[in-house]
Design a protein around this motif. Structure first.
Motif, PDB file in Angstrom:
ATOM      1  N   TRP A 146       0.838  -1.214   0.000  1.00  0.00           N
ATOM      2  CA  TRP A 146       0.000   0.000   0.000  1.00  0.00           C
ATOM      3  C   TRP A 146       0.868   1.257   0.000  1.00  0.00           C
ATOM      4  O   TRP A 146       0.610   2.207  -0.746  1.00  0.00           O
ATOM      5  N   PHE A 147       1.923   1.275   0.824  1.00  0.00           N
ATOM      6  CA  PHE A 147       2.812   2.432   0.852  1.00  0.00           C
ATOM      7  C   PHE A 147       3.488   2.627  -0.499  1.00  0.00           C
ATOM      8  O   PHE A 147       3.627   3.758  -0.982  1.00  0.00           O
ATOM      9  N   PHE A 148       3.888   1.525  -1.119  1.00  0.00           N
ATOM     10  CA  PHE A 148       4.580   1.606  -2.407  1.00  0.00           C
ATOM     11  C   PHE A 148       3.690   2.232  -3.480  1.00  0.00           C
ATOM     12  O   PHE A 148       4.124   3.127  -4.213  1.00  0.00           O
ATOM     13  N   VAL A 149       2.434   1.767  -3.587  1.00  0.00           N
ATOM     14  CA  VAL A 149       1.576   2.245  -4.672  1.00  0.00           C
ATOM     15  C   VAL A 149       1.012   3.636  -4.404  1.00  0.00           C
ATOM     16  O   VAL A 149       0.521   4.287  -5.327  1.00  0.00           O
ATOM     17  N   GLY A 152       5.294   3.424  -7.864  1.00  0.00           N
ATOM     18  CA  GLY A 152       3.953   2.985  -7.521  1.00  0.00           C
ATOM     19  C   GLY A 152       2.890   3.836  -8.178  1.00  0.00           C
ATOM     20  O   GLY A 152       1.882   3.324  -8.686  1.00  0.00           O
ATOM     21  N   LEU A 153       3.094   5.137  -8.179  1.00  0.00           N
ATOM     22  CA  LEU A 153       2.145   6.032  -8.843  1.00  0.00           C
ATOM     23  C   LEU A 153       2.147   5.791 -10.350  1.00  0.00           C
ATOM     24  O   LEU A 153       1.096   5.886 -10.999  1.00  0.00           O
ATOM     25  N   ALA A 154       3.330   5.480 -10.913  1.00  0.00           N
ATOM     26  CA  ALA A 154       3.396   5.169 -12.343  1.00  0.00           C
ATOM     27  C   ALA A 154       2.615   3.895 -12.662  1.00  0.00           C
ATOM     28  O   ALA A 154       1.947   3.803 -13.703  1.00  0.00           O
ATOM     29  N   MET A 155       2.677   2.907 -11.772  1.00  0.00           N
ATOM     30  CA  MET A 155       1.896   1.687 -11.969  1.00  0.00           C
ATOM     31  C   MET A 155       0.411   1.989 -11.953  1.00  0.00           C
ATOM     32  O   MET A 155      -0.363   1.457 -12.759  1.00  0.00           O
ATOM     33  N   ARG A 156      -0.013   2.834 -11.029  1.00  0.00           N
ATOM     34  CA  ARG A 156      -1.434   3.197 -10.966  1.00  0.00           C
ATOM     35  C   ARG A 156      -1.855   3.948 -12.225  1.00  0.00           C
ATOM     36  O   ARG A 156      -2.961   3.723 -12.750  1.00  0.00           O
ATOM     37  N   ALA A 157      -0.985   4.800 -12.728  1.00  0.00           N
ATOM     38  CA  ALA A 157      -1.301   5.533 -13.955  1.00  0.00           C
ATOM     39  C   ALA A 157      -1.417   4.578 -15.139  1.00  0.00           C
ATOM     40  O   ALA A 157      -2.326   4.689 -15.965  1.00  0.00           O
ATOM     41  N   ALA A 158      -0.501   3.602 -15.207  1.00  0.00           N
ATOM     42  CA  ALA A 158      -0.541   2.631 -16.304  1.00  0.00           C
ATOM     43  C   ALA A 158      -1.787   1.766 -16.236  1.00  0.00           C
ATOM     44  O   ALA A 158      -2.333   1.363 -17.268  1.00  0.00           O
ATOM     45  N   SER A 159      -2.250   1.474 -15.022  1.00  0.00           N
ATOM     46  CA  SER A 159      -3.453   0.657 -14.894  1.00  0.00           C
ATOM     47  C   SER A 159      -4.699   1.416 -15.347  1.00  0.00           C
ATOM     48  O   SER A 159      -5.676   0.811 -15.786  1.00  0.00           O
ATOM     49  N   GLN A 160      -4.660   2.753 -15.254  1.00  0.00           N
ATOM     50  CA  GLN A 160      -5.802   3.554 -15.696  1.00  0.00           C
ATOM     51  C   GLN A 160      -5.837   3.678 -17.215  1.00  0.00           C
ATOM     52  O   GLN A 160      -6.865   3.443 -17.845  1.00  0.00           O
ATOM     53  N   ASP A 161      -4.696   4.051 -17.813  1.00  0.00           N
ATOM     54  CA  ASP A 161      -4.605   4.182 -19.273  1.00  0.00           C
ATOM     55  C   ASP A 161      -3.136   4.148 -19.654  1.00  0.00           C
ATOM     56  O   ASP A 161      -2.412   5.117 -19.435  1.00  0.00           O
ATOM     57  N   VAL A 162      -2.692   3.042 -20.218  1.00  0.00           N
ATOM     58  CA  VAL A 162      -1.259   2.866 -20.480  1.00  0.00           C
ATOM     59  C   VAL A 162      -0.760   3.824 -21.554  1.00  0.00           C
ATOM     60  O   VAL A 162       0.383   4.292 -21.497  1.00  0.00           O
ATOM     61  N   GLU A 163      -1.595   4.144 -22.522  1.00  0.00           N
ATOM     62  CA  GLU A 163      -1.145   5.043 -23.593  1.00  0.00           C
ATOM     63  C   GLU A 163      -0.936   6.459 -23.074  1.00  0.00           C
ATOM     64  O   GLU A 163       0.054   7.121 -23.416  1.00  0.00           O
ATOM     65  N   ILE A 164      -1.861   6.938 -22.261  1.00  0.00           N
ATOM     66  CA  ILE A 164      -1.696   8.277 -21.688  1.00  0.00           C
ATOM     67  C   ILE A 164      -0.499   8.298 -20.744  1.00  0.00           C
ATOM     68  O   ILE A 164       0.279   9.257 -20.716  1.00  0.00           O
ATOM     69  N   ALA A 165      -0.322   7.240 -19.964  1.00  0.00           N
ATOM     70  CA  ALA A 165       0.828   7.157 -19.059  1.00  0.00           C
ATOM     71  C   ALA A 165       2.134   7.218 -19.846  1.00  0.00           C
ATOM     72  O   ALA A 165       3.079   7.922 -19.460  1.00  0.00           O
ATOM     73  N   SER A 214       2.575   8.593 -22.786  1.00  0.00           N
ATOM     74  CA  SER A 214       2.728   9.934 -23.357  1.00  0.00           C
ATOM     75  C   SER A 214       3.204  10.950 -22.326  1.00  0.00           C
ATOM     76  O   SER A 214       3.765  11.997 -22.686  1.00  0.00           O
ATOM     77  N   GLN A 215       3.008  10.637 -21.036  1.00  0.00           N
ATOM     78  CA  GLN A 215       3.466  11.511 -19.962  1.00  0.00           C
ATOM     79  C   GLN A 215       4.860  11.147 -19.459  1.00  0.00           C
ATOM     80  O   GLN A 215       5.321  11.683 -18.458  1.00  0.00           O
ATOM     81  N   GLY A 216       5.521  10.234 -20.161  1.00  0.00           N
ATOM     82  CA  GLY A 216       6.913   9.916 -19.820  1.00  0.00           C
ATOM     83  C   GLY A 216       7.110   8.678 -18.972  1.00  0.00           C
ATOM     84  O   GLY A 216       8.227   8.404 -18.532  1.00  0.00           O
ATOM     85  N   VAL A 217       6.051   7.913 -18.711  1.00  0.00           N
ATOM     86  CA  VAL A 217       6.188   6.688 -17.931  1.00  0.00           C
ATOM     87  C   VAL A 217       6.837   5.604 -18.785  1.00  0.00           C
ATOM     88  O   VAL A 217       6.404   5.359 -19.917  1.00  0.00           O
TER      89      VAL A 217
END
Length: 285
Positions: free
Chosen positions: A154-157, A163-176, A178-181
């Motif tokens: 939980w602390f990691f994500v 962790g925040l990058a993983m959450r962003a990728a789970s929402q929309d990998v293409e947008i993530a 495009s934002q440099g992930v």
């Protein structure tokens, strides 16, 4: 009252293991859209890693349980390169391919370890008796390990960059992306964490019940039930589903028996698939 407290303790213990099992499954689906039918195989390998490190080579329990899960996760990175990455975002193809991979892992374990069940030594001997409640110390250790790992995840994500990058990728990998992930790295990291938690849960589950090459069938079934309850790809949903299933199973098994518990668990899943197929915390697609 003591029996209700006993049910609560057992439910908390089962919930911690079930959440670990489900998080590894839902993490791969949420980010890579992979239905990991090899989930049970990795859980079984986690059980054997704990058996040899703790039961045979007599390493300290914290080193054995964490080190065994780490070894399984590191070894699984080979399979990530050879098998898994070819099925990212191919949900139906991944189901067939990883079902075959799971069978290969299981029958490979049969050839290596034979089919006889093994028991893993307890993490701590003795029992705790408080106000008529009896709790084995090893159950408290298992529950503590699971809760510590869940808190670390939980602390990691929620508080780290990756962790925040993983959450962003789970929402929309293409947008993530495009934002440099770095999605390639995030995929590898998510896969490693998912297998680590699965192997750890498998070790705890094997220590609670019994260890054999076919042990992974139950964790795989639990993972499906939990993620369907909570919502496919939803990490909070996996946590909620694991808690609900753990406490429900503890209560129903204690008062009505294991058959009633299994019947109602699958009955609830069928009803949920009919009336709310995206789960309690999932999103309709």
């Amino acid at each position: 009252m003591p029996i209700l407290i006993q049910v609560l303790i057992n439910g908390l213990s089962l919930s911690a293991i079930y959440v670990l099992v489900a998080l590894g499954f839902t993490l791969l689906f949420g980010i890579m859209k992979v239905v990991n039918f090899a989930h049970g195989g990795f859980a079984m390998l986690g059980g054997y890693a704990l058996y040899y490190l703790y039961g045979v080579y007599d390493l300290p329990y914290p080193v054995a349980i964490l080190g065994g899960a780490l070894l399984v996760a590191l070894g699984a990175m080979i399979l990530e390169r050879l098998v898994f990455r070819w099925f990212y975002h191919k949900m139906f193809q991944s189901m067939i391919a990883l079902l075959g991979l799971n069978m290969a892992i299981v029958y490979g374990a049969v050839m290596l370890f034979e089919v006889n069940e093994k028991s893993i030594p307890t993490a701590a001997r003795g029992i705790l008796q408080v106000a008529g409640m009896v709790v084995p110390y090893d159950r408290l250790v298992i529950m503590g390990v699971a809760l510590v790992v869940l808190a670390a995840f939980w602390f990691f994500v929620t508080h780290t960059r990756h962790g925040l990058a993983m959450r962003a990728a789970s929402q929309d990998v293409e947008i993530a992306a495009s934002q440099g992930v770095n999605t390639v790295f995030i995929y590898k990291l998510a896969f490693f964490i998912a297998v680590f938690m699965t192997a750890l849960a498998g070790g705890l589950y094997a220590q609670t019940y019994a260890l054999s090459p076919f042990m992974g069938e139950r964790p795989l079934m639990v993972a499906f039930i939990v993620v369907i309850l909570g919502g496919m790809g939803s990490i909070p949903g996996a946590a909620l589903g694991g808690v609900l299933l753990g406490f429900a199973e503890s209560f129903l098994s204690t008062f009505y028996g294991a058959s009633v518990s299994a019947f109602l668990s699958f009955g609830v899943v069928i009803a949920l698939l009919i009336f709310r197929p995206w789960g309690l915390l999932g999103k309709p697609e």
